[in-house]
Write a protein that holds these residues in place. Structure first.
Motif, PDB file in Angstrom:
ATOM      1  N   HIS A  67       1.861   4.905  -4.312  1.00  0.00           N
ATOM      2  CA  HIS A  67       1.447   3.685  -3.580  1.00  0.00           C
ATOM      3  C   HIS A  67      -0.076   3.661  -3.469  1.00  0.00           C
ATOM      4  O   HIS A  67      -0.663   4.401  -2.683  1.00  0.00           O
ATOM      5  CB  HIS A  67       2.087   3.701  -2.182  1.00  0.00           C
ATOM      6  N   HIS A  69      -3.657   0.834  -4.003  1.00  0.00           N
ATOM      7  CA  HIS A  69      -4.213  -0.498  -4.315  1.00  0.00           C
ATOM      8  C   HIS A  69      -5.615  -0.243  -4.871  1.00  0.00           C
ATOM      9  O   HIS A  69      -6.564  -0.121  -4.095  1.00  0.00           O
ATOM     10  CB  HIS A  69      -4.365  -1.342  -3.048  1.00  0.00           C
ATOM     11  N   ARG A  76     -14.935  -1.849   3.009  1.00  0.00           N
ATOM     12  CA  ARG A  76     -14.862  -2.414   4.367  1.00  0.00           C
ATOM     13  C   ARG A  76     -15.195  -1.341   5.390  1.00  0.00           C
ATOM     14  O   ARG A  76     -14.498  -1.154   6.382  1.00  0.00           O
ATOM     15  CB  ARG A  76     -13.480  -3.047   4.584  1.00  0.00           C
ATOM     16  N   TYR A  89      -6.175  -2.847  13.887  1.00  0.00           N
ATOM     17  CA  TYR A  89      -5.985  -3.234  12.483  1.00  0.00           C
ATOM     18  C   TYR A  89      -4.900  -4.298  12.427  1.00  0.00           C
ATOM     19  O   TYR A  89      -3.822  -4.111  12.989  1.00  0.00           O
ATOM     20  CB  TYR A  89      -5.554  -2.027  11.636  1.00  0.00           C
ATOM     21  N   ILE A  94      -7.904  -8.058   4.568  1.00  0.00           N
ATOM     22  CA  ILE A  94      -7.473  -8.195   3.168  1.00  0.00           C
ATOM     23  C   ILE A  94      -8.206  -9.385   2.537  1.00  0.00           C
ATOM     24  O   ILE A  94      -8.647  -9.325   1.390  1.00  0.00           O
ATOM     25  CB  ILE A  94      -5.937  -8.383   3.088  1.00  0.00           C
ATOM     26  N   HIS A 161       0.734 -10.362  -0.851  1.00  0.00           N
ATOM     27  CA  HIS A 161       0.057  -9.406   0.030  1.00  0.00           C
ATOM     28  C   HIS A 161      -0.214 -10.128   1.359  1.00  0.00           C
ATOM     29  O   HIS A 161       0.235  -9.683   2.403  1.00  0.00           O
ATOM     30  CB  HIS A 161      -1.232  -8.916  -0.650  1.00  0.00           C
ATOM     31  N   PHE A 194       4.438  -7.622   1.152  1.00  0.00           N
ATOM     32  CA  PHE A 194       4.038  -7.133   2.478  1.00  0.00           C
ATOM     33  C   PHE A 194       4.850  -7.932   3.497  1.00  0.00           C
ATOM     34  O   PHE A 194       4.512  -9.074   3.816  1.00  0.00           O
ATOM     35  CB  PHE A 194       2.529  -7.327   2.658  1.00  0.00           C
ATOM     36  N   HIS A 222       6.395  -3.296   1.265  1.00  0.00           N
ATOM     37  CA  HIS A 222       5.568  -2.849   2.392  1.00  0.00           C
ATOM     38  C   HIS A 222       6.366  -3.225   3.641  1.00  0.00           C
ATOM     39  O   HIS A 222       6.435  -4.403   4.001  1.00  0.00           O
ATOM     40  CB  HIS A 222       4.242  -3.590   2.420  1.00  0.00           C
ATOM     41  N   GLN A 225       5.237  -1.707   8.797  1.00  0.00           N
ATOM     42  CA  GLN A 225       3.957  -1.011   9.040  1.00  0.00           C
ATOM     43  C   GLN A 225       3.417  -1.351  10.428  1.00  0.00           C
ATOM     44  O   GLN A 225       3.028  -0.478  11.186  1.00  0.00           O
ATOM     45  CB  GLN A 225       2.915  -1.399   7.984  1.00  0.00           C
ATOM     46  N   HIS A 245       5.593   2.655   4.155  1.00  0.00           N
ATOM     47  CA  HIS A 245       5.037   2.703   5.522  1.00  0.00           C
ATOM     48  C   HIS A 245       6.096   3.225   6.495  1.00  0.00           C
ATOM     49  O   HIS A 245       5.986   4.339   6.969  1.00  0.00           O
ATOM     50  CB  HIS A 245       4.470   1.369   6.020  1.00  0.00           C
ATOM     51  N   ASP A 296      -1.717   5.295  -0.268  1.00  0.00           N
ATOM     52  CA  ASP A 296      -2.018   3.894   0.091  1.00  0.00           C
ATOM     53  C   ASP A 296      -3.500   3.593  -0.145  1.00  0.00           C
ATOM     54  O   ASP A 296      -4.083   2.743   0.544  1.00  0.00           O
ATOM     55  CB  ASP A 296      -1.650   3.621   1.556  1.00  0.00           C
ATOM     56  N   GLY A 300      -9.194  -1.054   2.915  1.00  0.00           N
ATOM     57  CA  GLY A 300      -9.041  -1.440   4.314  1.00  0.00           C
ATOM     58  C   GLY A 300      -8.394  -0.369   5.161  1.00  0.00           C
ATOM     59  O   GLY A 300      -9.049   0.301   5.950  1.00  0.00           O
ATOM     60  N   SER A 301      -7.092  -0.173   4.940  1.00  0.00           N
ATOM     61  CA  SER A 301      -6.336   0.655   5.892  1.00  0.00           C
ATOM     62  C   SER A 301      -6.314   2.135   5.555  1.00  0.00           C
ATOM     63  O   SER A 301      -5.897   2.941   6.392  1.00  0.00           O
ATOM     64  CB  SER A 301      -4.894   0.145   5.972  1.00  0.00           C
TER      65      SER A 301
HETATM   66  O1  NIG Z   1      -0.705  -0.964   2.592  1.00  0.00           O
HETATM   67  N1  NIG Z   1      -0.460  -3.449   4.514  1.00  0.00           N
HETATM   68  C1  NIG Z   1      -0.847  -4.080   3.581  1.00  0.00           C
HETATM   69  N2  NIG Z   1      -1.627  -3.657   2.598  1.00  0.00           N
HETATM   70  C2  NIG Z   1      -2.445  -2.482   2.655  1.00  0.00           C
HETATM   71  C3  NIG Z   1      -3.729  -2.720   3.351  1.00  0.00           C
HETATM   72  C4  NIG Z   1      -4.608  -3.554   2.592  1.00  0.00           C
HETATM   73  C5  NIG Z   1      -5.940  -3.804   3.230  1.00  0.00           C
HETATM   74  O2  NIG Z   1      -6.141  -3.657   4.460  1.00  0.00           O
HETATM   75  O3  NIG Z   1      -6.817  -4.161   2.419  1.00  0.00           O
HETATM   76  C6  NIG Z   1      -1.669  -1.312   3.223  1.00  0.00           C
HETATM   77  O4  NIG Z   1      -2.013  -0.724   4.265  1.00  0.00           O
END
Ligand code: NIG
Ligand code: FE
Length: 398
Positions: A67, A69, A76, A89, A94, A161, A194, A222, A225, A245, A296, A300-301
């Motif tokens: 997993h 991205h 960020r 969060y 995103i 997403h 998501f 997803h 979460q 998640h 993951d 971002g996260s």
């Molecule tokens: O898996 N939760 C959705 N997508 C990502 C976070 C993506 C982002 O914050 O850019 C995740 O945590």
């Protein structure tokens, strides 16, 4: 071309051997081409063209990061800083990455994703799944997947997403399951949604996953979460390979996973970086759910490409044993990708493995943050990373 790996402190096979990890000692491994050809007592090892001395280090299957991205531009860091100062969060950032990604050239996206794949490889990852999800229009989702496909066979269409700024949710769902899916499916093995607060609801998720399945894509979700919700149940109902998640689960969710072939992929880097409660791995494992660990990796996260870091978090903060965490990061990840050629070391398996600068798998969690990866073989091809530092003990102590 054959390679003998010997002087192995401990071999993690996830196959025949002691305990969950199928541990073997006093054995050597022979690799031929891109496959494991032989495992057995060192003294009986067949002649080989080349030798790798593991130096008493543990040898493990390469990590399977199921997993990530990786196709995006920008970072960020400021959002992370604000979060550590108390902001929650929500996934809202995103859209910031979507704007940066759309504005980037193909080469910029390729370079950034390639850099992250190389970074992961240096930390022992030999298979990495890559999602789209920062394009959110037909053209940018398709180019994200084209670039992802240059780097991995395990590519996932994540047009769902979030709903991009300015779009009507209903119209966007129709776009995703219509022309966006058609443009992306040729470059994708999987489809993901998501399904959470602020993203897609049950009906929208079902519509997109069903359309993906009809196109021959495997399903990932997803799920759960940010809140309890329908994601996990839907993943099980539709036969998804993985529910990812699994942070907020009801008893019904846990039971549904336990009675299914859907793997719960836990992503502790996300809880770490969003300062959220960790998923209850103990409850899942003790109820009979198959668990995988993945990074993951995203801006971002969870901006980490490090499976050893995730293993350490899983052991320390999710109460997984070191063996469970290593198994989840190797065989578990392979199961979520429905692959039986990776995640295990046995004759016929892909020669994807890592040699540690430490005598056992325990050290991955015991020595967090330390670069313990001495060498990685991917498809039987070795890459060396900074070898063990010269022994300066005498100089330091005398
Ligand atoms: O898996 N939760 C959705 N997508 C990502 C976070 C993506 C982002 O914050 O850019 C995740 O945590
Ligand atoms: Fe994710």
């Amino acid at each position: 071309m054959s390679i003998l790996i010997d002087n192995i402190g401990e071999l993690v096979t996830n196959d025949e051997g002691a305990g969950l990890l199928g541990l073997r000692r006093d054995v050597a491994v022979v690799v031929e081409g891109d496959r494991i050809a032989w495992i057995g007592p060192s003294a009986q090892a067949p002649a080989s063209d080349q030798r790798i001395d593991a130096g008493g280090g543990a040898v493990l299957p390469g990590f399977v990061d199921s997993h990530a991205h990786l196709v995006f531009a920008g970072d960020r860091a400021a959002e992370f800083g604000a979060r550590m100062a108390g902001e929650p969060y929500t996934g809202g950032g995103i859209r910031t990455t979507v704007a940066a990604t759309r504005a980037a050239s193909d080469d910029d996206l390729r370079r950034n994703a390639g850099r992250l794949v190389a970074e992961a490889r240096r930390q022992g990852t030999t298979t990495i799944e890559i999602k789209s999800g920062y394009g959110l229009n037909v053209e940018d989702e398709a180019r994200s997947l084209r670039i992802a496909r240059e780097l991995s066979d395990e590519t996932t269409f994540l047009g769902a997403h979030v709903v991009p700024a300015g779009s009507d949710p209903g119209e966007y769902v129709d776009l995703v399951r219509g022309s966006m899916l058609a443009a992306c499916a040729p470059y994708a093995k999987w489809v993901d949604v998501f399904c959470d607060r602020g993203a897609f609801d049950e009906e929208q998720t079902r519509a997109i996953l069903t359309a993906g399945k009809q196109r021959g894509l495997g399903l990932r979700v997803h799920a759960n979460q940010l809140t309890e919700g329908p994601g996990v149940r839907l993943a099980v109902e539709l036969g998804a390979a993985s529910a990812d998640h699994c942070t907020h689960l009801s008893s019904a969710d846990v039971d549904a996973l336990a009675g299914s072939a859907t793997v719960a992929t836990l992503l502790p880097g996300a809880e770490f970086s969003t300062r959220s409660p960790y998923p209850d791995a103990r409850r899942l494992i003790d109820t009979g759910v198959t668990v995988a660990l993945a990074t993951d990796c995203n801006p971002g996260s969870s901006y980490t490409s490090s499976m050893p870091f995730c293993i350490a978090l899983a052991v320390r903060d999710m109460r997984m044993t070191p063996a469970e965490a290593v198994h989840a990061a190797t065989a578990g990840g392979a199961k979520t990708l429905r692959r039986d050629d990776i995640g295990r070391l046995r004759p016929g398996a892909r020669a994807d493995l890592t040699v540690l600068d430490a005598p056992s798998h325990l050290h991955l969690a015991y020595r967090p943050g330390v670069p313990l990866i001495r060498q990685v073989l991917h498809n039987g091809i070795p890459s060396n990373y900074p070898a063990a530092a010269p022994d300066t003990t005498k100089g330091l102590l005398s």
